[in-house]
Write a protein that holds these residues in place. Structure first.
Motif, short mmCIF file in Angstrom:
data_model
loop_
_atom_site.label_atom_id
_atom_site.label_comp_id
_atom_site.label_asym_id
_atom_site.label_seq_id
_atom_site.Cartn_x
_atom_site.Cartn_y
_atom_site.Cartn_z
N SER A 21 0.84 -1.19 0.00
CA SER A 21 0.00 0.00 0.00
C SER A 21 0.88 1.24 0.00
N ALA A 23 0.12 5.19 0.83
CA ALA A 23 -0.81 6.24 1.24
C ALA A 23 -0.15 7.60 1.04
N SER A 25 -0.25 11.93 1.49
CA SER A 25 -0.77 12.98 2.37
C SER A 25 -1.54 14.06 1.63
N GLN A 69 -5.98 1.45 -7.23
CA GLN A 69 -6.04 2.60 -6.34
C GLN A 69 -7.43 2.74 -5.75
N ASP A 70 -7.47 3.40 -4.62
CA ASP A 70 -8.72 3.80 -3.97
C ASP A 70 -8.60 5.30 -3.75
N ASN A 71 -9.19 6.07 -4.65
CA ASN A 71 -9.04 7.53 -4.56
C ASN A 71 -9.68 8.10 -3.29
N ALA A 72 -10.70 7.45 -2.79
CA ALA A 72 -11.33 7.93 -1.56
C ALA A 72 -10.37 7.83 -0.38
N LYS A 73 -9.49 6.84 -0.43
CA LYS A 73 -8.49 6.67 0.63
C LYS A 73 -7.15 7.26 0.24
N ASN A 74 -7.06 7.78 -0.97
CA ASN A 74 -5.81 8.34 -1.48
C ASN A 74 -4.68 7.33 -1.37
N THR A 75 -4.98 6.10 -1.70
CA THR A 75 -4.04 5.00 -1.53
C THR A 75 -3.94 4.21 -2.83
N TYR A 77 -2.24 0.61 -4.49
CA TYR A 77 -1.87 -0.73 -4.06
C TYR A 77 -1.06 -1.44 -5.15
#
Length: 120
Positions: A21, A23, A25, A69-75, A77
């Motif tokens: 992952s 993440a 900022s 990616q998960d844009n809602a989590k700004n992450t 993978y």
């Protein structure tokens, strides 16, 4: 200034799986995974754009590694399946605010890296 934090590395046996992952900022337009094994040059693995486009960079991982990616989590993978000893390396997440970056970069922001070790 964007900070990137990688996680998910570890030690697995050949054929195993790991999910890395990354993440961030803040906002990034593009993110990539690189890896560097001891004594070898840093190698781009895959690139993903905020809009969802993907560029595969390393032929050796095609069919085994998947960037998402998960844009809602700004992450972002990196799912790594069927790992091989030659996949052992420090894996780095990189990012940029300019979406014109491809496998070669250059990327402005880098994470600290996470170690992946695959034993035979």
């Amino acid at each position: 200034q964007v900070q990137l934090v990688e996680s998910g590395g570890g030690s697995v046996q050949s054929g195993g799986s790991l999910r890395l992952s990354c993440a961030a900022s803040g906002y990034t337009a593009v993110r990539a995974w690189f890896r560097q094994a001891p004594g070898k040059e840093r190698e781009a693995v895959a690139v993903i754009y905020r809009g969802g486009g993907i560029t595969s960079c390393a032929d050796s991982v095609k069919g085994r590694f998947t960037i998402s990616q998960d844009n809602a989590k700004n992450t972002v993978y990196l799912q790594m399946n069927n790992l091989k000893p030659e996949d052992s390396a420090i894996y780095y997440c990189a990012a940029d605010l300019y979406d014109g970056r491809w496998c070669a970069g250059p990327y402005t922001y880098w994470g600290q890296g996470t170690q992946v070790t695959v034993s035979s």
